[in-house]
Scaffold this active site. Structure first.
Site, PDB file in Angstrom:
ATOM      1  N   SER A  90      24.901  20.531 -17.721  1.00  0.00           N
ATOM      2  CA  SER A  90      23.859  19.685 -18.286  1.00  0.00           C
ATOM      3  C   SER A  90      24.412  18.383 -19.008  1.00  0.00           C
ATOM      4  O   SER A  90      23.802  17.252 -18.763  1.00  0.00           O
ATOM      5  CB  SER A  90      22.992  20.485 -18.956  1.00  0.00           C
ATOM      6  N   HIS A 118      17.218  18.645 -25.399  1.00  0.00           N
ATOM      7  CA  HIS A 118      18.029  18.801 -24.145  1.00  0.00           C
ATOM      8  C   HIS A 118      17.844  17.242 -23.697  1.00  0.00           C
ATOM      9  O   HIS A 118      18.711  16.843 -23.329  1.00  0.00           O
ATOM     10  CB  HIS A 118      17.580  19.873 -23.351  1.00  0.00           C
ATOM     11  N   ASN A 169      25.826  26.863 -14.950  1.00  0.00           N
ATOM     12  CA  ASN A 169      26.675  27.502 -15.978  1.00  0.00           C
ATOM     13  C   ASN A 169      27.074  28.977 -15.786  1.00  0.00           C
ATOM     14  O   ASN A 169      27.113  29.838 -16.859  1.00  0.00           O
ATOM     15  CB  ASN A 169      26.253  27.180 -17.355  1.00  0.00           C
ATOM     16  N   ASP A 194      13.458  16.109 -17.436  1.00  0.00           N
ATOM     17  CA  ASP A 194      14.135  16.952 -18.302  1.00  0.00           C
ATOM     18  C   ASP A 194      13.111  17.222 -19.208  1.00  0.00           C
ATOM     19  O   ASP A 194      11.864  17.388 -18.913  1.00  0.00           O
ATOM     20  CB  ASP A 194      15.344  16.276 -19.210  1.00  0.00           C
TER      21      ASP A 194
END
Length: 320
Positions: free
Chosen positions: A244, A86, A177, A49
């Site tokens: 996520s 994130h 998404n 990430d």
């Protein structure tokens, strides 16, 4: 490879300074009911990430190391700080420590290997992702969690994932998404669409399918992904939404499942066996399989079914 792979777009709903709570998503999948048997001890999850806030009080004790594959901080390999938020959020959902303050993750005793493969803007070259996967394999992690994706099928990325699977590593990916709430819309994102990975879609905290969650025939299951409270940069907390956020619920759950299953079976289960252990802990919600796969992650499905079965047996015995 100069092609870019990105964070799957997500939404920041709220940033808060301090909380003391078991997040609702963690409760929805019944993780606390598993903690008497397993908290993920001895299981290592590699998070690919944007890095992590390594000094966050809910995470610092869970991080066993990491590596930077991006150009942030002049590419220093030992500096894997999160400038985006994130990666820190994902880490908290997986394994935030149970210390009586802040939040607690699905597997609060699991170990985290932080592999920074996306830069501060949320973008990463395919080479960075591939190198991160290969590094995770070298470190013999148990689970790889990737809340990232792109529209391009890159063979070298697929090969790296296949290598991880061949080394009995579970690979969990966000479905994406780009959905519109329709089961026939068929939005594909990679690496989630590779058949070898566990592709995770999203539901809200009322168990309804998220409008944004991708729909396709590679979705394996769904988990909470809307208004998810977790750790954030600078020692704070935030509510974020996206597949996520659903993905780390499954990654953390697999840490609990693997620790518990290996102990019960008295051997190390293979990747396909652990996948089966995961899928048996799902509940269909009545949507198309393209939206929800096998259903919602619910860690005590086995216990619930056992209780129902025993009640039925007892009722029949009383009628004899």
């Amino acid at each position: 490879m100069e092609q870019k792979l990105h964070l799957i777009p997500y939404q920041v709903d709220e940033v808060v300074e301090m909380v003391e709570v078991v997040p609702k998503g963690i409760e929805l999948i019944a993780a606390p009911e598993m903690w008497e048997n397993s908290k993920g001890e001895g299981i290592t999850v590699a998070i690919l990430d944007t890095g992590c806030d390594v000094t966050h009080p809910d995470l610092s004790e869970r991080i066993i190391g990491g590596r930077n594959f991006t150009r942030d901080d002049d590419g220093q390999p030992d500096v894997y700080i999160d400038y985006n938020g994130h990666g820190t959020h994902v880490a908290g959902t997986i394994a935030a420590i149970d210390n009586g303050t802040g939040v607690v993750g699905v597997a609060p005793e699991a170990s985290l290997l932080i592999l920074k493969v996306l830069d501060k803007s949320g973008s990463g070259q395919y080479d960075w992702i591939i190198n991160g996967i290969n590094y995770a394999v070298e470190q013999k992690v148990d689970i790889i969690s990737m809340s990232l994706g792109g529209p391009v099928d890159v063979p070298e990325l697929h090969q790296a994932i296949q290598n991880a699977i061949n080394n009995q590593i579970l690979v969990v990916c966000a479905a994406g998404n780009e959905g519109d709430g329709q089961s026939s819309s068929n939005e594909f994102a990679y690496p989630a669409c590779y058949n070898e990975v566990i592709s995770v879609g999203s539901v809200n905290l009322q168990r309804s399918s998220s409008e944004f969650s991708n729909s396709n025939n590679e979705v394996d299951l769904v988990a909470p992904g809307e208004g998810i409270l977790s750790t954030y940069v600078n020692g704070t907390y935030a509510k974020l939404s996206g597949t996520s956020m659903a993905t780390p619920h499954v990654s953390g759950a697999l840490a609990l499942i693997k620790q518990n299953a290996n102990r019960n079976f008295e051997r190390n289960l293979t990747e396909p066996e652990l996948y089966a252990q995961l899928i048996k802990r799902t509940i269909p919600l009545g949507n198309s399989p393209k939206l929800e796969g096998n259903g919602l992650l619910y860690l005590i499905t086995e216990k619930y079914l056992s209780e129902v079965f025993n009640q039925e047996v007892s009722a029949k015995a009383l009628k004899i």
